[in-house]
Design a protein around this motif. Structure first.
Motif, PDB file in Angstrom:
ATOM      1  N   GLY A 173       0.763  -1.239   0.000  1.00 35.72           N
ATOM      2  CA  GLY A 173       0.000   0.000   0.000  1.00 35.72           C
ATOM      3  C   GLY A 173       0.792   1.286   0.000  1.00 35.72           C
ATOM      4  O   GLY A 173       1.916   1.375  -0.489  1.00 35.72           O
ATOM      5  N   PHE A 174       0.156   2.315   0.582  1.00 36.09           N
ATOM      6  CA  PHE A 174       0.779   3.635   0.659  1.00 36.09           C
ATOM      7  C   PHE A 174       1.795   3.677   1.798  1.00 36.09           C
ATOM      8  O   PHE A 174       2.976   3.924   1.573  1.00 36.09           O
ATOM      9  CB  PHE A 174      -0.292   4.714   0.869  1.00 36.09           C
ATOM     10  CG  PHE A 174      -1.207   4.905  -0.300  1.00 36.09           C
ATOM     11  CD1 PHE A 174      -0.702   5.223  -1.554  1.00 36.09           C
ATOM     12  CD2 PHE A 174      -2.580   4.764  -0.156  1.00 36.09           C
ATOM     13  CE1 PHE A 174      -1.543   5.404  -2.634  1.00 36.09           C
ATOM     14  CE2 PHE A 174      -3.428   4.953  -1.231  1.00 36.09           C
ATOM     15  CZ  PHE A 174      -2.913   5.269  -2.473  1.00 36.09           C
ATOM     16  N   TRP A 210       4.510  -0.147  -2.135  1.00 38.97           N
ATOM     17  CA  TRP A 210       4.544  -0.096  -3.591  1.00 38.97           C
ATOM     18  C   TRP A 210       3.685   1.038  -4.159  1.00 38.97           C
ATOM     19  O   TRP A 210       4.080   1.731  -5.097  1.00 38.97           O
ATOM     20  CB  TRP A 210       4.067  -1.430  -4.173  1.00 38.97           C
ATOM     21  CG  TRP A 210       5.114  -2.487  -4.202  1.00 38.97           C
ATOM     22  CD1 TRP A 210       5.312  -3.472  -3.285  1.00 38.97           C
ATOM     23  CD2 TRP A 210       6.124  -2.676  -5.197  1.00 38.97           C
ATOM     24  NE1 TRP A 210       6.365  -4.269  -3.642  1.00 38.97           N
ATOM     25  CE2 TRP A 210       6.881  -3.809  -4.817  1.00 38.97           C
ATOM     26  CE3 TRP A 210       6.460  -2.005  -6.374  1.00 38.97           C
ATOM     27  CZ2 TRP A 210       7.962  -4.270  -5.571  1.00 38.97           C
ATOM     28  CZ3 TRP A 210       7.528  -2.472  -7.137  1.00 38.97           C
ATOM     29  CH2 TRP A 210       8.268  -3.586  -6.728  1.00 38.97           C
ATOM     30  N   CYS A 211       2.492   1.228  -3.603  1.00 37.87           N
ATOM     31  CA  CYS A 211       1.614   2.284  -4.113  1.00 37.87           C
ATOM     32  C   CYS A 211       2.226   3.658  -3.885  1.00 37.87           C
ATOM     33  O   CYS A 211       2.093   4.558  -4.729  1.00 37.87           O
ATOM     34  CB  CYS A 211       0.239   2.198  -3.459  1.00 37.87           C
ATOM     35  SG  CYS A 211      -0.687   0.713  -3.918  1.00 37.87           S
ATOM     36  N   ALA A 212       2.925   3.819  -2.753  1.00 35.56           N
ATOM     37  CA  ALA A 212       3.619   5.083  -2.487  1.00 35.56           C
ATOM     38  C   ALA A 212       4.718   5.312  -3.514  1.00 35.56           C
ATOM     39  O   ALA A 212       4.901   6.427  -4.020  1.00 35.56           O
ATOM     40  CB  ALA A 212       4.217   5.054  -1.087  1.00 35.56           C
ATOM     41  N   LYS A 213       5.460   4.266  -3.808  1.00 29.21           N
ATOM     42  CA  LYS A 213       6.560   4.378  -4.753  1.00 29.21           C
ATOM     43  C   LYS A 213       6.075   4.828  -6.129  1.00 29.21           C
ATOM     44  O   LYS A 213       6.656   5.732  -6.742  1.00 29.21           O
ATOM     45  CB  LYS A 213       7.264   3.020  -4.853  1.00 29.21           C
ATOM     46  CG  LYS A 213       8.395   2.955  -5.861  1.00 29.21           C
ATOM     47  CD  LYS A 213       9.022   1.573  -5.837  1.00 29.21           C
ATOM     48  CE  LYS A 213      10.104   1.434  -6.904  1.00 29.21           C
ATOM     49  NZ  LYS A 213      10.768   0.121  -6.847  1.00 29.21           N
ATOM     50  N   VAL A 214       4.997   4.212  -6.599  1.00 30.17           N
ATOM     51  CA  VAL A 214       4.499   4.541  -7.931  1.00 30.17           C
ATOM     52  C   VAL A 214       3.871   5.932  -7.946  1.00 30.17           C
ATOM     53  O   VAL A 214       4.178   6.758  -8.815  1.00 30.17           O
ATOM     54  CB  VAL A 214       3.479   3.482  -8.404  1.00 30.17           C
ATOM     55  CG1 VAL A 214       2.899   3.869  -9.761  1.00 30.17           C
ATOM     56  CG2 VAL A 214       4.148   2.110  -8.499  1.00 30.17           C
ATOM     57  N   VAL A 220       9.165   8.495  -2.731  1.00 32.02           N
ATOM     58  CA  VAL A 220       9.032   7.679  -1.516  1.00 32.02           C
ATOM     59  C   VAL A 220       9.246   6.222  -1.920  1.00 32.02           C
ATOM     60  O   VAL A 220       8.399   5.638  -2.599  1.00 32.02           O
ATOM     61  CB  VAL A 220       7.651   7.838  -0.862  1.00 32.02           C
ATOM     62  CG1 VAL A 220       7.536   6.933   0.364  1.00 32.02           C
ATOM     63  CG2 VAL A 220       7.402   9.292  -0.468  1.00 32.02           C
ATOM     64  N   PRO A 221      10.365   5.622  -1.574  1.00 36.03           N
ATOM     65  CA  PRO A 221      10.617   4.230  -1.968  1.00 36.03           C
ATOM     66  C   PRO A 221       9.677   3.259  -1.259  1.00 36.03           C
ATOM     67  O   PRO A 221       9.118   3.562  -0.203  1.00 36.03           O
ATOM     68  CB  PRO A 221      12.069   3.991  -1.529  1.00 36.03           C
ATOM     69  CG  PRO A 221      12.636   5.346  -1.245  1.00 36.03           C
ATOM     70  CD  PRO A 221      11.488   6.209  -0.831  1.00 36.03           C
ATOM     71  N   ALA A 222       9.517   2.088  -1.851  1.00 34.07           N
ATOM     72  CA  ALA A 222       8.870   0.970  -1.165  1.00 34.07           C
ATOM     73  C   ALA A 222       9.962   0.272  -0.361  1.00 34.07           C
ATOM     74  O   ALA A 222      10.904  -0.273  -0.939  1.00 34.07           O
ATOM     75  CB  ALA A 222       8.219   0.023  -2.165  1.00 34.07           C
ATOM     76  N   THR A 223       9.850   0.305   0.945  1.00 34.78           N
ATOM     77  CA  THR A 223      10.942  -0.139   1.808  1.00 34.78           C
ATOM     78  C   THR A 223      10.987  -1.659   1.915  1.00 34.78           C
ATOM     79  O   THR A 223      10.012  -2.297   2.316  1.00 34.78           O
ATOM     80  CB  THR A 223      10.785   0.459   3.224  1.00 34.78           C
ATOM     81  OG1 THR A 223      10.709   1.880   3.109  1.00 34.78           O
ATOM     82  CG2 THR A 223      11.958   0.084   4.102  1.00 34.78           C
ATOM     83  N   ASP A 288       9.102  -4.533 -10.602  1.00 30.83           N
ATOM     84  CA  ASP A 288       9.828  -3.297 -10.899  1.00 30.83           C
ATOM     85  C   ASP A 288       9.997  -3.117 -12.400  1.00 30.83           C
ATOM     86  O   ASP A 288       9.778  -2.034 -12.952  1.00 30.83           O
ATOM     87  CB  ASP A 288      11.207  -3.324 -10.234  1.00 30.83           C
ATOM     88  CG  ASP A 288      11.243  -2.525  -8.940  1.00 30.83           C
ATOM     89  OD1 ASP A 288      10.557  -1.501  -8.859  1.00 30.83           O
ATOM     90  OD2 ASP A 288      11.961  -2.931  -8.016  1.00 30.83           O
ATOM     91  N   HIS A 289      10.396  -4.182 -13.073  1.00 29.34           N
ATOM     92  CA  HIS A 289      10.634  -4.122 -14.515  1.00 29.34           C
ATOM     93  C   HIS A 289       9.337  -3.807 -15.264  1.00 29.34           C
ATOM     94  O   HIS A 289       9.327  -3.019 -16.211  1.00 29.34           O
ATOM     95  CB  HIS A 289      11.214  -5.450 -15.009  1.00 29.34           C
ATOM     96  CG  HIS A 289      11.541  -5.457 -16.468  1.00 29.34           C
ATOM     97  ND1 HIS A 289      12.590  -4.735 -17.004  1.00 29.34           N
ATOM     98  CD2 HIS A 289      10.950  -6.088 -17.514  1.00 29.34           C
ATOM     99  CE1 HIS A 289      12.626  -4.926 -18.313  1.00 29.34           C
ATOM    100  NE2 HIS A 289      11.643  -5.744 -18.641  1.00 29.34           N
TER     101      HIS A 289
END
Length: 311
Positions: A173-174, A210-214, A220-223, A288-289
């Motif tokens: 998520g976010f 992941w949603c934050a990253k996109v 904001v990376p997905a940690t 990621d790809h």
């Protein structure tokens, strides 16, 4: 060895929270939050079988309470010993239609009261701050909260060499916020795993997903994180986790590209698409790809110009 993290009070102005989130690289401490009732959470997970069984009976197709300790004791595998309980406001409403008495059980009162306060605090301050980092206000009306209670049982000496208590992963998520009683959570910063220090009750580790990253176009990376064996094998590690995810499966995860930035991720991805890819992919590298905007190489660009000229 542990390392220090940026730390900010939840009572800071929204703009200061937003600036701290962006500077943090995706991992920071949020203090002055409601304190988690760890003892009551442990009692619910360990000593309230009637309540946990009834919760599962109300959701037979999607078990809420899970306990892997029996499997871990009866196998030579690396199954970890932990109990977990996953709830959300929507799931509680669904349970109440089937078994209205169980949602009023005494064992649930303090944990649910805590999560209500935790959720409201995050919704009031962190979600607006996070929307500033993204640069879009549409997520203010598109966040669903869920919560997880965890009891990582004491790890006996003979299990010290087994796999991590929770394998490395990035959340969907976010944002994710975690309060816990003991160390054991590690995050990947650069090329190194960092052991997070003990933190007081009322302080949570916040990580992007992941949603934050996109949505943030990578700001904001997905940690990447995992849970390892903590130092005290005689005590349980109790954790209270709050997830903030997209509310709708058709939420568009459109990258918010700032002036001067190149768009890093493709357009048109919906929350359900990303979630399905994460479930189906053998490695997060494939996700990621799939998400990355792929630009033509110099050779391909030259080939296209030559082709167009010939035409």
């Amino acid at each position: 060895m542990s390392f220090s993290l940026p730390c900010i009070s939840i009572h800071a102005p929204v703009q200061e929270l937003a600036e701290c989130i962006e500077r943090s690289g995706g991992v920071l401490l949020i203090k002055d939050l409601p304190e988690a009732p760890f003892q009551q959470i442990q009692d619910l997970l360990q000593n309230s079988p009637t309540v946990t069984n009834r919760l599962n009976q109300a959701c037979p197709n999607n078990l809420i309470y899970k306990d892997s300790s029996h499997a871990a004791r009866n196998s030579a595998s690396k199954v970890d010993r932990k109990a977990s309980l996953d709830l959300s406001p929507e799931r509680l409403a669904s349970i109440a239609k089937v078994d209205p008495e169980v949602v009023e059980a005494e064992a649930l009162k303090q944990p649910l009261s805590f999560y209500d306060a935790f959720k409201e605090t995050v919704a009031e301050k962190l979600i607006p701050a996070f929307s500033k980092v993204i640069g879009s206000t549409d997520m203010l009306d598109d966040v669903a909260f869920s919560f997880r209670m965890l009891d990582y049982y004491p790890s006996p000496d003979e299990n010290k060499a087994t796999a991590p208590r929770l394998a490395e992963h990035r959340d969907f998520g976010f944002i994710t916020l975690i309060q816990s009683t003991h160390p054991g959570l590690e995050v990947r910063i650069g090329n190194k795993w960092q052991d997070l220090p003990p933190i007081p009750n009322g302080t949570a580790i916040m990580m992007g997903g992941w949603c934050a990253k996109v949505r943030s176009n990578g700001r904001v990376p997905a940690t990447l994180h995992r849970v390892t064996k903590h130092h005290d094998t005689e005590a349980s590690r109790i954790a209270a986790v709050l997830f903030a995810n997209p509310k709708r499966v058709d939420t568009a995860l459109e990258p918010a590209v700032r002036s001067g930035e190149a768009q890093k991720f493709i357009s048109g991805v919906k929350a359900a698409d990303l979630q399905q890819r994460l479930v189906e992919s053998k490695s997060e590298k494939y996700v990621d790809h799939w998400l990355e905007v792929r630009r033509p190489t110099k050779f391909l660009s030259r080939f296209r110009r030559t082709t167009l000229s010939a035409a």
